[in-house]
Design a protein around this motif. Sequence first.
Motif, PDB file in Angstrom:
ATOM      1  N   MET A   1       0.855  -1.176   0.000  1.00  0.00           N
ATOM      2  CA  MET A   1       0.000   0.000   0.000  1.00  0.00           C
ATOM      3  C   MET A   1       0.891   1.226   0.000  1.00  0.00           C
ATOM      4  SD  MET A   1      -2.920   1.181   2.705  1.00  0.00           S
ATOM      5  CE  MET A   1      -1.844   1.600   4.040  1.00  0.00           C
ATOM      6  N   ASN A   2       0.635   2.150  -0.890  1.00  0.00           N
ATOM      7  CA  ASN A   2       1.405   3.378  -0.947  1.00  0.00           C
ATOM      8  C   ASN A   2       0.496   4.544  -0.601  1.00  0.00           C
ATOM      9  OD1 ASN A   2       3.140   5.459  -1.438  1.00  0.00           O
ATOM     10  ND2 ASN A   2       3.463   4.999  -3.588  1.00  0.00           N
ATOM     11  N   LEU A   3       0.651   5.079   0.612  1.00  0.00           N
ATOM     12  CA  LEU A   3      -0.140   6.237   1.023  1.00  0.00           C
ATOM     13  C   LEU A   3       0.400   7.518   0.418  1.00  0.00           C
ATOM     14  CD1 LEU A   3      -0.679   5.517   4.823  1.00  0.00           C
ATOM     15  CD2 LEU A   3      -2.359   5.330   2.987  1.00  0.00           C
ATOM     16  N   ILE A   4       1.618   7.476  -0.081  1.00  0.00           N
ATOM     17  CA  ILE A   4       2.268   8.670  -0.599  1.00  0.00           C
ATOM     18  C   ILE A   4       2.382   8.547  -2.105  1.00  0.00           C
ATOM     19  CG2 ILE A   4       4.264  10.175  -0.380  1.00  0.00           C
ATOM     20  CD1 ILE A   4       4.873   8.637   2.258  1.00  0.00           C
ATOM     21  N   ASP A   5       1.304   8.846  -2.810  1.00  0.00           N
ATOM     22  CA  ASP A   5       1.273   8.774  -4.264  1.00  0.00           C
ATOM     23  C   ASP A   5       0.972  10.165  -4.792  1.00  0.00           C
ATOM     24  OD1 ASP A   5       0.925   8.306  -6.938  1.00  0.00           O
ATOM     25  OD2 ASP A   5      -0.524   6.685  -6.683  1.00  0.00           O
ATOM     26  N   PRO A   6       1.967  10.871  -5.318  1.00  0.00           N
ATOM     27  CA  PRO A   6       1.750  12.253  -5.736  1.00  0.00           C
ATOM     28  C   PRO A   6       0.718  12.417  -6.847  1.00  0.00           C
ATOM     29  CG  PRO A   6       3.933  11.492  -6.398  1.00  0.00           C
ATOM     30  CD  PRO A   6       3.316  10.397  -5.576  1.00  0.00           C
ATOM     31  N   PRO A  92       3.498   1.038   6.314  1.00  0.00           N
ATOM     32  CA  PRO A  92       3.338   2.494   6.308  1.00  0.00           C
ATOM     33  C   PRO A  92       2.557   2.940   7.549  1.00  0.00           C
ATOM     34  CG  PRO A  92       2.810   1.595   4.162  1.00  0.00           C
ATOM     35  CD  PRO A  92       2.971   0.424   5.103  1.00  0.00           C
ATOM     36  N   VAL A  93       2.894   4.124   8.065  1.00  0.00           N
ATOM     37  CA  VAL A  93       2.304   4.634   9.304  1.00  0.00           C
ATOM     38  C   VAL A  93       1.651   5.989   9.040  1.00  0.00           C
ATOM     39  CG1 VAL A  93       2.788   5.361  11.685  1.00  0.00           C
ATOM     40  CG2 VAL A  93       4.111   3.491  10.653  1.00  0.00           C
ATOM     41  N   GLY A 117      13.774   3.049  11.294  1.00  0.00           N
ATOM     42  CA  GLY A 117      14.014   2.610   9.927  1.00  0.00           C
ATOM     43  C   GLY A 117      12.791   2.651   9.020  1.00  0.00           C
ATOM     44  N   ASN A 118      11.669   3.161   9.515  1.00  0.00           N
ATOM     45  CA  ASN A 118      10.457   3.238   8.697  1.00  0.00           C
ATOM     46  C   ASN A 118      10.300   4.674   8.190  1.00  0.00           C
ATOM     47  OD1 ASN A 118       7.854   3.290   7.634  1.00  0.00           O
ATOM     48  ND2 ASN A 118       7.094   1.812   9.116  1.00  0.00           N
ATOM     49  N   HIS A 119      10.475   4.857   6.901  1.00  0.00           N
ATOM     50  CA  HIS A 119      10.390   6.196   6.315  1.00  0.00           C
ATOM     51  C   HIS A 119       9.031   6.469   5.685  1.00  0.00           C
ATOM     52  CE1 HIS A 119      14.641   7.041   6.978  1.00  0.00           C
ATOM     53  NE2 HIS A 119      14.810   5.740   6.745  1.00  0.00           N
ATOM     54  N   GLU A 120       8.159   5.474   5.665  1.00  0.00           N
ATOM     55  CA  GLU A 120       6.818   5.652   5.101  1.00  0.00           C
ATOM     56  C   GLU A 120       5.880   6.149   6.180  1.00  0.00           C
ATOM     57  OE1 GLU A 120       5.030   3.214   1.930  1.00  0.00           O
ATOM     58  OE2 GLU A 120       6.551   1.774   2.588  1.00  0.00           O
ATOM     59  N   VAL A 121       6.017   7.443   6.527  1.00  0.00           N
ATOM     60  CA  VAL A 121       5.228   8.054   7.589  1.00  0.00           C
ATOM     61  C   VAL A 121       4.442   9.218   7.009  1.00  0.00           C
ATOM     62  CG1 VAL A 121       5.274   9.145   9.860  1.00  0.00           C
ATOM     63  CG2 VAL A 121       6.993   7.418   9.267  1.00  0.00           C
TER      64      VAL A 121
END
Length: 189
Positions: A1-6, A92-93, A117-121
Amino acid sequence: MNLIDPGNAVIIAGTAAEPDVAMTSLRHRHGLADAAAELTALRRSYSGPLLVEPFSALDLPAIAEHADGVLVGAAWMQDYQLLRAVARTGRPVMIQRAPAATLEEWLSAAEYCVAEGNHEVVLCETGTRTHLPHHTLDLALVREAGRRRPVFVDVSSDPVLATAALSGRALGLLLGGDGADGQVAQARA
């Protein structure tokens, strides 16, 4: 899952929406329900991406096994042990801002995840307490936080603010309920 999709604005809507991503919370069960059993049952009925809010760190193994992302609610935003444990799931968080939290405290919560180490914030603005009957969105805070991290805005109490939130550089909107059992649908920005 990608919460950061421009290329997409992510909209978290109520249960009437056709979800691309389902969202649920274990908070209102007060740790009494078996998270694994509940998420297994949810997975049987829904195979798409799943974002889950834990009641406590005890829910995280089941969330890591069944969910695609973790929501840290505003009430848990400053529980740094929980933030670190959530980050270690590798999912992702999304971190909701507590009503009295400052920009620095909100960004600090995200840094606890990054330190693991989790950069998907992703951050989620839920509003500030005022004299009004509902929280007031701080769009200047959204804009400033958005310079450092992707930001969603909870417009559940006043959906008319959706356009203002997106104009304030929000990447997504929370539209359903209190965010505990809403669902996510994607729409072109």
